[in-house]
Write a protein that holds these residues in place. Structure first.
Motif, PDB file in Angstrom:
ATOM      1  N   ARG A  27      -6.624  -1.687   4.031  1.00 55.78           N
ATOM      2  CA  ARG A  27      -5.713  -1.140   3.027  1.00 55.78           C
ATOM      3  C   ARG A  27      -6.146   0.257   2.601  1.00 55.78           C
ATOM      4  O   ARG A  27      -5.312   1.138   2.370  1.00 55.78           O
ATOM      5  CB  ARG A  27      -5.641  -2.092   1.834  1.00 55.78           C
ATOM      6  CG  ARG A  27      -5.051  -3.456   2.195  1.00 55.78           C
ATOM      7  CD  ARG A  27      -5.164  -4.443   1.050  1.00 55.78           C
ATOM      8  NE  ARG A  27      -4.317  -4.040  -0.065  1.00 55.78           N
ATOM      9  CZ  ARG A  27      -4.428  -4.538  -1.292  1.00 55.78           C
ATOM     10  NH1 ARG A  27      -5.389  -5.413  -1.565  1.00 55.78           N
ATOM     11  NH2 ARG A  27      -3.606  -4.147  -2.240  1.00 55.78           N
ATOM     12  N   LEU A  28      -7.452   0.478   2.482  1.00 54.82           N
ATOM     13  CA  LEU A  28      -7.947   1.818   2.174  1.00 54.82           C
ATOM     14  C   LEU A  28      -7.573   2.814   3.269  1.00 54.82           C
ATOM     15  O   LEU A  28      -7.141   3.936   2.987  1.00 54.82           O
ATOM     16  CB  LEU A  28      -9.468   1.787   1.997  1.00 54.82           C
ATOM     17  CG  LEU A  28     -10.021   1.262   0.680  1.00 54.82           C
ATOM     18  CD1 LEU A  28     -11.525   1.029   0.795  1.00 54.82           C
ATOM     19  CD2 LEU A  28      -9.732   2.238  -0.458  1.00 54.82           C
ATOM     20  N   SER A  46     -10.590  15.562   6.687  1.00 54.76           N
ATOM     21  CA  SER A  46     -10.218  16.538   5.667  1.00 54.76           C
ATOM     22  C   SER A  46     -11.400  17.318   5.111  1.00 54.76           C
ATOM     23  O   SER A  46     -11.210  18.342   4.451  1.00 54.76           O
ATOM     24  CB  SER A  46      -9.521  15.835   4.490  1.00 54.76           C
ATOM     25  OG  SER A  46      -8.378  15.131   4.912  1.00 54.76           O
ATOM     26  N   TRP A  47     -12.608  16.849   5.359  1.00 61.04           N
ATOM     27  CA  TRP A  47     -13.751  17.413   4.633  1.00 61.04           C
ATOM     28  C   TRP A  47     -14.444  18.538   5.394  1.00 61.04           C
ATOM     29  O   TRP A  47     -14.587  18.489   6.616  1.00 61.04           O
ATOM     30  CB  TRP A  47     -14.776  16.329   4.326  1.00 61.04           C
ATOM     31  CG  TRP A  47     -14.256  15.075   3.704  1.00 61.04           C
ATOM     32  CD1 TRP A  47     -14.623  13.803   4.006  1.00 61.04           C
ATOM     33  CD2 TRP A  47     -13.287  14.953   2.650  1.00 61.04           C
ATOM     34  NE1 TRP A  47     -13.951  12.906   3.226  1.00 61.04           N
ATOM     35  CE2 TRP A  47     -13.117  13.587   2.382  1.00 61.04           C
ATOM     36  CE3 TRP A  47     -12.536  15.881   1.913  1.00 61.04           C
ATOM     37  CZ2 TRP A  47     -12.242  13.106   1.404  1.00 61.04           C
ATOM     38  CZ3 TRP A  47     -11.663  15.415   0.940  1.00 61.04           C
ATOM     39  CH2 TRP A  47     -11.525  14.061   0.692  1.00 61.04           C
ATOM     40  N   VAL A 100       0.846  -1.192   0.000  1.00 61.61           N
ATOM     41  CA  VAL A 100       0.000   0.000   0.000  1.00 61.61           C
ATOM     42  C   VAL A 100       0.878   1.236   0.000  1.00 61.61           C
ATOM     43  O   VAL A 100       1.617   1.492   0.941  1.00 61.61           O
ATOM     44  CB  VAL A 100      -0.945   0.022   1.217  1.00 61.61           C
ATOM     45  CG1 VAL A 100      -1.719   1.331   1.241  1.00 61.61           C
ATOM     46  CG2 VAL A 100      -1.901  -1.152   1.165  1.00 61.61           C
ATOM     47  N   THR A 101       0.810   2.002  -1.075  1.00 62.76           N
ATOM     48  CA  THR A 101       1.541   3.260  -1.179  1.00 62.76           C
ATOM     49  C   THR A 101       0.591   4.317  -1.710  1.00 62.76           C
ATOM     50  O   THR A 101      -0.499   4.019  -2.200  1.00 62.76           O
ATOM     51  CB  THR A 101       2.736   3.135  -2.125  1.00 62.76           C
ATOM     52  OG1 THR A 101       2.253   2.885  -3.457  1.00 62.76           O
ATOM     53  CG2 THR A 101       3.660   1.999  -1.706  1.00 62.76           C
ATOM     54  N   ALA A 102       1.035   5.581  -1.621  1.00 64.31           N
ATOM     55  CA  ALA A 102       0.193   6.669  -2.111  1.00 64.31           C
ATOM     56  C   ALA A 102      -0.085   6.539  -3.599  1.00 64.31           C
ATOM     57  O   ALA A 102      -1.066   7.072  -4.109  1.00 64.31           O
ATOM     58  CB  ALA A 102       0.853   8.020  -1.817  1.00 64.31           C
ATOM     59  N   GLY A 103       0.760   5.799  -4.298  1.00 66.52           N
ATOM     60  CA  GLY A 103       0.617   5.710  -5.743  1.00 66.52           C
ATOM     61  C   GLY A 103      -0.324   4.634  -6.231  1.00 66.52           C
ATOM     62  O   GLY A 103      -0.571   4.561  -7.435  1.00 66.52           O
ATOM     63  N   ASN A 104      -0.809   3.774  -5.347  1.00 66.26           N
ATOM     64  CA  ASN A 104      -1.669   2.704  -5.847  1.00 66.26           C
ATOM     65  C   ASN A 104      -3.123   2.863  -5.414  1.00 66.26           C
ATOM     66  O   ASN A 104      -3.847   1.885  -5.298  1.00 66.26           O
ATOM     67  CB  ASN A 104      -1.122   1.329  -5.445  1.00 66.26           C
ATOM     68  CG  ASN A 104      -1.239   1.068  -3.957  1.00 66.26           C
ATOM     69  OD1 ASN A 104      -1.616   1.958  -3.193  1.00 66.26           O
ATOM     70  ND2 ASN A 104      -0.917  -0.138  -3.538  1.00 66.26           N
ATOM     71  N   ALA A 163      -4.494   7.469   5.192  1.00 65.73           N
ATOM     72  CA  ALA A 163      -3.948   8.138   6.377  1.00 65.73           C
ATOM     73  C   ALA A 163      -2.919   9.219   6.053  1.00 65.73           C
ATOM     74  O   ALA A 163      -3.024  10.349   6.561  1.00 65.73           O
ATOM     75  CB  ALA A 163      -3.367   7.098   7.330  1.00 65.73           C
ATOM     76  N   PRO A 164      -1.899   8.968   5.221  1.00 64.05           N
ATOM     77  CA  PRO A 164      -0.906  10.020   4.961  1.00 64.05           C
ATOM     78  C   PRO A 164      -1.388  11.115   4.013  1.00 64.05           C
ATOM     79  O   PRO A 164      -0.669  12.086   3.779  1.00 64.05           O
ATOM     80  CB  PRO A 164       0.255   9.242   4.334  1.00 64.05           C
ATOM     81  CG  PRO A 164      -0.368   8.060   3.703  1.00 64.05           C
ATOM     82  CD  PRO A 164      -1.530   7.702   4.576  1.00 64.05           C
ATOM     83  N   LEU A 165      -2.602  10.973   3.470  1.00 65.06           N
ATOM     84  CA  LEU A 165      -3.110  11.937   2.492  1.00 65.06           C
ATOM     85  C   LEU A 165      -4.052  12.957   3.110  1.00 65.06           C
ATOM     86  O   LEU A 165      -4.585  13.817   2.410  1.00 65.06           O
ATOM     87  CB  LEU A 165      -3.838  11.196   1.363  1.00 65.06           C
ATOM     88  CG  LEU A 165      -2.986  10.212   0.548  1.00 65.06           C
ATOM     89  CD1 LEU A 165      -3.866   9.458  -0.445  1.00 65.06           C
ATOM     90  CD2 LEU A 165      -1.871  10.944  -0.181  1.00 65.06           C
TER      91      LEU A 165
END
Length: 388
Positions: free
Chosen positions: A219-220, A62-63, A19-23, A225-227
């Motif tokens: 995984r979601l 964030s919303w 799981v990375t920010a790119g996937n 979390a880092p975003l």
């Protein structure tokens, strides 16, 4: 009352090295495939919207606005509860309620909001009497659409000072028939329908199928979390405006963060589904249907700039597909028409039809209301203001 808090397993899950920010796009694709395995949604756009809504629950800090997901259908066995089953296993920190009181619900919402899942919403809002009885619940769901809207209640025997309860939380509501207008207006609306002959889905079995969904939820959560900080700062281009943009913005931001085909799919779903709801609103005689029908009458008259009240009523009451002939006992009357139009600031006056002066309406009196309440559907599916 059934009010069962089921914290998601993401908090206890071990990190996933893949799981990375790119996937993010791949994760959304997996969620989409899992959802489509168990439930048939009414369109590809509705499926995309449901996937993005689930992912958005994992970024609620964030919303500014917490979109509602209205899962409605005309009858039983349309898949509403099954979709809610899948949402329960994949959203952030689900709180499931059936016939809960407003007090129980807002006491379950904390500064770190859960995701509310309300099944059988028609038992709360299905009739005018039920809706009146549950007015506090409607107010709670309306207030919770926007951050920093609180409920004040006294706690204990001394009655002072009032305690401030949080209301902000994303919520999915499933039921037969439409929800109250104020909730629908704050919702991504999915109109479910019964499966047709030949349409097949896998039966959902909690013990067998929920572990894979819980794994996907974890995984979601790890991807999101880092975003959180990045999502907070984004101001995406939106294909809609006003409250629809407020409601859909979290879903579009999630799509932009995920990348791949999802940014285009999110905006396409947004435009199509908002347009569909605008058309449904025009079909409701208690909303803008009267404006849309009068616009069609003026268009049919070509360059004619004024019409008598009698001519408008004749056209309205003669349309076999419109509701006006059944309005009251003898069809829509001048008084009934006037009452409807006054809600939009439109009043009758003296008009000249041929050489005769009569009571009626000019085209210009409708122009502003048509722009505001009767969007024209353009080829791309985006509702645009009609110039009148």
């Amino acid at each position: 009352m059934n009010n069962n808090t089921r914290p998601g397993p993401a908090h206890a899950a071990q990190p996933h090295p893949d799981v990375t920010a790119g996937n993010g796009a791949a994760l959304l694709d997996q969620l989409r495939a899992s959802m489509a395995r168990f439930v048939i949604l009414p369109s590809e756009e509705a499926l995309d919207a449901a996937v993005l809504w689930v992912a958005a629950t994992h970024l609620q800090p964030s919303w500014q606005h917490a979109p509602r997901l209205a899962v409605v259908g005309p009858a039983k066995r349309c898949g509403k509860s099954r979709l809610l089953d899948i949402l329960t296993e994949t959203v952030h920190n689900p709180v499931i309620t059936v016939n809960s009181t407003a007090a129980a619900v807002f006491r379950s919402i904390t500064e770190e909001p859960p995701t509310l899942l309300v099944d059988e919403a028609d038992t709360i809002f299905g009739t005018p009497k039920q809706a009146e009885k549950n007015e506090e619940m409607r107010g709670l769901l309306n207030a919770g659409h926007q951050r920093d809207r609180y409920v004040l209640r006294v706690v204990g025997n001394d009655h002072t000072p009032p305690h401030r309860f949080h209301t902000f939380a994303m919520a999915a509501l499933a039921g037969i028939g439409d929800l109250p207008d104020t909730i629908m207006d704050r919702s991504v609306v999915i109109r479910m329908r019964r499966r047709a002959e030949g349409e097949r889905v896998s039966p959902y079995r909690t013990k067998r199928d929920s572990p894979a969904l819980h794994e996907l939820r974890a995984r979601l959560a790890q991807w999101a979390a880092p975003l959180t900080g990045q999502a907070l700062l984004l101001e995406p281009s939106m294909p809609v405006e006003d409250r629809a943009a407020d409601t859909w913005e979290p879903l579009v931001i999630v799509a932009d963060l995920a990348g791949g085909p999802w940014p285009d799919r999110a905006r396409h779903a947004c435009a199509r589904m908002v347009t569909a709801e605008a058309e449904a609103e025009q079909d409701n005689p208690n909303n803008a249907r009267i404006l849309a029908d009068i616009r069609r009458i003026f268009h049919a008259k070509g360059e004619q700039e004024q019409l008598s009240t009698d001519d408008i009523l004749y056209a309205l009451n003669s349309d076999p597909e419109a509701p006006w002939a059944e309005h009251g006992r003898g069809g829509l009357t001048p008084r009934g028409l006037g009452a409807m139009l006054r809600e939009y600031g439109i009043r009758s006056g003296n008009v000249r039809v041929g050489d005769i002066q009569r009571k009626g309406y000019t085209r210009g009196k409708f122009t502003d209301a048509w722009k505001r309440y009767c969007p024209t559907v353009h080829p791309l599916g985006t509702p645009q203001a009609d110039a009148g």
